[in-house]
Write an enzyme that holds these catalytic residues in place. Structure first.
Site, PDB file in Angstrom:
ATOM      1  N   ARG A  17       0.823  -1.218   0.000  1.00 55.10           N
ATOM      2  CA  ARG A  17       0.000   0.000   0.000  1.00 55.10           C
ATOM      3  C   ARG A  17       0.857   1.268   0.000  1.00 55.10           C
ATOM      4  O   ARG A  17       0.347   2.348  -0.322  1.00 55.10           O
ATOM      5  CB  ARG A  17      -0.933  -0.008   1.212  1.00 55.10           C
ATOM      6  CG  ARG A  17      -2.072  -1.011   1.077  1.00 55.10           C
ATOM      7  CD  ARG A  17      -2.829  -1.156   2.380  1.00 55.10           C
ATOM      8  NE  ARG A  17      -3.345   0.114   2.868  1.00 55.10           N
ATOM      9  CZ  ARG A  17      -3.808   0.295   4.098  1.00 55.10           C
ATOM     10  NH1 ARG A  17      -3.804  -0.715   4.957  1.00 55.10           N
ATOM     11  NH2 ARG A  17      -4.269   1.474   4.467  1.00 55.10           N
ATOM     12  N   GLY A  80       1.735 -15.397   8.609  1.00 58.63           N
ATOM     13  CA  GLY A  80       1.141 -14.849   9.813  1.00 58.63           C
ATOM     14  C   GLY A  80       2.158 -14.396  10.839  1.00 58.63           C
ATOM     15  O   GLY A  80       3.354 -14.733  10.758  1.00 58.63           O
ATOM     16  N   TYR A 103       6.735  -4.274  16.259  1.00 58.90           N
ATOM     17  CA  TYR A 103       6.453  -4.220  14.826  1.00 58.90           C
ATOM     18  C   TYR A 103       7.179  -3.030  14.207  1.00 58.90           C
ATOM     19  O   TYR A 103       7.050  -1.901  14.697  1.00 58.90           O
ATOM     20  CB  TYR A 103       4.947  -4.117  14.571  1.00 58.90           C
ATOM     21  CG  TYR A 103       4.202  -5.369  14.953  1.00 58.90           C
ATOM     22  CD1 TYR A 103       3.804  -6.287  13.987  1.00 58.90           C
ATOM     23  CD2 TYR A 103       3.935  -5.661  16.284  1.00 58.90           C
ATOM     24  CE1 TYR A 103       3.141  -7.454  14.326  1.00 58.90           C
ATOM     25  CE2 TYR A 103       3.272  -6.832  16.644  1.00 58.90           C
ATOM     26  CZ  TYR A 103       2.884  -7.725  15.665  1.00 58.90           C
ATOM     27  OH  TYR A 103       2.231  -8.880  16.010  1.00 58.90           O
ATOM     28  N   ASN A 172      -6.126  -4.984  20.403  1.00 60.13           N
ATOM     29  CA  ASN A 172      -4.791  -5.580  20.503  1.00 60.13           C
ATOM     30  C   ASN A 172      -3.823  -4.850  19.584  1.00 60.13           C
ATOM     31  O   ASN A 172      -4.026  -4.812  18.368  1.00 60.13           O
ATOM     32  CB  ASN A 172      -4.875  -7.065  20.124  1.00 60.13           C
ATOM     33  CG  ASN A 172      -3.509  -7.721  20.076  1.00 60.13           C
ATOM     34  OD1 ASN A 172      -2.574  -7.277  20.745  1.00 60.13           O
ATOM     35  ND2 ASN A 172      -3.400  -8.792  19.303  1.00 60.13           N
ATOM     36  N   ARG A 318      23.399  24.374   6.230  1.00 61.38           N
ATOM     37  CA  ARG A 318      23.635  23.000   5.816  1.00 61.38           C
ATOM     38  C   ARG A 318      24.623  22.331   6.765  1.00 61.38           C
ATOM     39  O   ARG A 318      25.204  22.974   7.640  1.00 61.38           O
ATOM     40  CB  ARG A 318      24.148  22.990   4.371  1.00 61.38           C
ATOM     41  CG  ARG A 318      23.098  23.480   3.362  1.00 61.38           C
ATOM     42  CD  ARG A 318      23.706  23.774   2.017  1.00 61.38           C
ATOM     43  NE  ARG A 318      24.434  22.637   1.475  1.00 61.38           N
ATOM     44  CZ  ARG A 318      25.284  22.709   0.456  1.00 61.38           C
ATOM     45  NH1 ARG A 318      25.524  23.894  -0.125  1.00 61.38           N
ATOM     46  NH2 ARG A 318      25.895  21.642   0.013  1.00 61.38           N
ATOM     47  N   LYS A 336      27.593  26.270   4.631  1.00 64.66           N
ATOM     48  CA  LYS A 336      27.868  24.837   4.546  1.00 64.66           C
ATOM     49  C   LYS A 336      29.295  24.588   5.020  1.00 64.66           C
ATOM     50  O   LYS A 336      30.239  25.179   4.499  1.00 64.66           O
ATOM     51  CB  LYS A 336      27.693  24.363   3.099  1.00 64.66           C
ATOM     52  CG  LYS A 336      27.784  22.842   2.892  1.00 64.66           C
ATOM     53  CD  LYS A 336      29.188  22.314   2.731  1.00 64.66           C
ATOM     54  CE  LYS A 336      29.908  22.885   1.547  1.00 64.66           C
ATOM     55  NZ  LYS A 336      31.279  22.312   1.399  1.00 64.66           N
ATOM     56  N   TYR A 351      26.936  33.484   0.521  1.00 64.42           N
ATOM     57  CA  TYR A 351      27.249  32.056   0.604  1.00 64.42           C
ATOM     58  C   TYR A 351      28.594  31.880   1.295  1.00 64.42           C
ATOM     59  O   TYR A 351      29.613  32.410   0.834  1.00 64.42           O
ATOM     60  CB  TYR A 351      27.300  31.406  -0.778  1.00 64.42           C
ATOM     61  CG  TYR A 351      27.804  29.979  -0.710  1.00 64.42           C
ATOM     62  CD1 TYR A 351      27.043  28.993  -0.091  1.00 64.42           C
ATOM     63  CD2 TYR A 351      29.050  29.634  -1.229  1.00 64.42           C
ATOM     64  CE1 TYR A 351      27.507  27.689   0.005  1.00 64.42           C
ATOM     65  CE2 TYR A 351      29.520  28.332  -1.145  1.00 64.42           C
ATOM     66  CZ  TYR A 351      28.750  27.357  -0.527  1.00 64.42           C
ATOM     67  OH  TYR A 351      29.198  26.081  -0.423  1.00 64.42           O
ATOM     68  N   ASN A 371      34.555  28.127  -3.267  1.00 65.47           N
ATOM     69  CA  ASN A 371      35.251  27.017  -2.620  1.00 65.47           C
ATOM     70  C   ASN A 371      35.447  25.792  -3.496  1.00 65.47           C
ATOM     71  O   ASN A 371      36.084  24.831  -3.067  1.00 65.47           O
ATOM     72  CB  ASN A 371      34.492  26.602  -1.351  1.00 65.47           C
ATOM     73  CG  ASN A 371      33.050  26.188  -1.648  1.00 65.47           C
ATOM     74  OD1 ASN A 371      32.422  26.706  -2.566  1.00 65.47           O
ATOM     75  ND2 ASN A 371      32.532  25.274  -0.864  1.00 65.47           N
TER      76      ASN A 371
END
Length: 450
Positions: A17, A80, A103, A172, A318, A336, A351, A371
């Site tokens: 699904r 099962g 689970y 359950n 970043r 960054k 930057y 850079n």
């Protein structure tokens, strides 16, 4: 005295699904795969062993858990939940203790709830099995638990339940705690004489009852055991996690002006007196110091933000971005793998990549650290108190000394010594009256139809 603990996590389902090439249990909640949420919660209890039962897409799951030293077991056929748990028997050979059954697509179960299950299993009345129950607003097709005073009288799958049993609100979750010495002998006795022809894990409760042993149920909130079988359910679980985390951030002393618009990662650390404006996104690996302000529409990942620093609006931090105390990154600034020293400022349109900016330095609008040459990255170092004029390009590797000034519009390709002025700009040329003569000439051409 506590007993050794192991966990079996079922992750063998196909997850059709989800309509995804990525295994269902590896879809992220708050920037971390669902399965790893559970593994982290189990690890907090110092589990001696953890086994993940795989099936379809096993290679992806094994690649995700093997670096953590987690064992896997294969359920080759989908027969099962009882059959799935039985596949972990070999991986738990020689283990004598308590076993949690979890689970992989039920990711929000807390360590506290897991511990409560174990505590109930080892209570004075020593139930054979502990089942985690919940009461959803819509019980739908969940299996039902019929219990009296917390002791289970019967567990039944929805498909096999009577109308009276379906009217019971206690459901359950599928999660259990059981002693290893009991688990696999009980599983060996589970049959598949039911509507689905499967080996149901809940049947072990009734088999224990047939042996004269009682099982217990404890309850938790429905949100904690919400499962994920579709993209819609994934979004729902994400929303539930985010709502809880936002409430915790505010309880811990942060101000969220529009909480529903702030998105945290699983490991976001927020200090006291932090103010977070609307529409801020935190990816993994972010720490925000006390008294910092995060303005709206900022996107932050893998960054460390110091006390009383200011970020945004519309900032992009970043991985590797480090902001010192009282430093500032303003609107449309990207960092960054760069450090901004205490009190340093990059207020707008800049930057900073692979850079080190000293304390109290000022980075003018439009500055770029150049850079990357297409093959390698290089570092820019800007000394304390330096002033970088607007629209400057700093071509790394390059060092700007402490207190130096770079004139606006400069392209810096060599080091600048401390307290020096660097100015790379051609002389300005002015031709008086030229613009007026040009316009006159062009208008004349236009009128003549040229």
């Amino acid at each position: 005295m506590s007993r050794p603990l192991a966990a079996i996590i079922l992750a063998a389902g196909k997850g059709t699904r989800m309509k995804s090439d990525l295994h269902k249990v590896l879809h992220p909640i708050a920037g971390r795969p669902m399965l790893l949420h559970l593994i982290a919660a189990v690890a907090a209890l110092k589990a001696e062993r953890t086994v993940v039962v795989t099936g379809s897409g096993r290679a992806q799951v094994e690649a995700a858990v093997s670096p953590l030293g987690i064992a896997t077991a294969l359920q080759a056929e989908q027969l099962g939940t009882g059959h799935a748990v039985a596949q972990a028997e070999a991986a738990l050979a020689g283990f004598d203790g308590d076993v949690l059954i979890l689970y992989g697509d039920v990711p929000l179960v807390s360590s506290a709830t897991m511990q409560a299950m174990i505590d109930r299993l080892n209570a004075d009345d020593a139930p054979a099995i502990v089942v985690l129950g919940f009461r959803p607003a819509d019980a739908a097709a969940y299996g039902r638990i019929i219990a009296t005073g917390g002791i289970i009288d019967k567990m039944v799958e929805y498909k096999d339940a009577t109308e009276a049993e379906r009217a019971v609100g206690l459901c359950n979750s599928g999660l259990m705690a059981v002693r290893s010495a009991d688990l696999f002998p009980l599983l060996a006795r589970v049959g598949n004489d039911n509507a689905a022809g499967e080996y149901y894990l809940p049947d072990v409760v009734m088999l224990a009852a047939a042996d004269g042993r009682r099982s217990a149920v404890i309850e938790t909130a429905a949100e904690e055991v919400a499962g994920v079988n579709s993209r819609g359910e994934l979004a729902g679980v994400e929303a539930s996690w985010q709502a809880t985390r936002r409430a915790q951030a505010m309880a811990d002393g942060a101000t969220l002006i529009a909480p529903e618009t702030v998105w945290f990662a699983h490991d976001t650390v927020i200090g006291r007196d932090v103010v977070i404006e609307p529409n801020v996104f935190f990816g993994p690996g972010v720490s925000v110091g006390d008294g910092a302000t995060i303005h709206g529409f900022s996107h932050i990942q893998g960054a460390t933000i110091g006390a009383k620093a200011e970020v945004g609006p519309f900032a992009r931090l970043r991985p590797g971005a480090v902001l010192g105390e009282k430093s500032k990154v303003g609107n449309f600034v990207e960092m960054k793998k760069a450090t901004l020293g205490p009190g340093a400022k990059a207020s707008h349109l800049t930057y900073l990549g692979d850079a080190e900016v000293g304390a109290d330095a000022n980075i003018g609008a439009g500055t770029i650290t150049c850079n990357y040459d297409g093959f390698f990255k290089y570092k820019t170092v800007i000394g304390a108190g330096a002033f970088i004029g607007s629209n400057s390009a700093l071509v790394a590797p390059v060092t700007i000394g402490a207190g130096a000034i770079v004139g606006a519009g400069s392209v810096i390709t060599a080091d600048v010594e401390a307290d020096a002025l660097a100015l790379v700009r051609p002389p300005q040329m002015v031709k008086s009256g030229w613009a007026a003569r040009f316009r006159t000439a062009m208008l004349a051409r236009k009128r003549s139809g040229e």
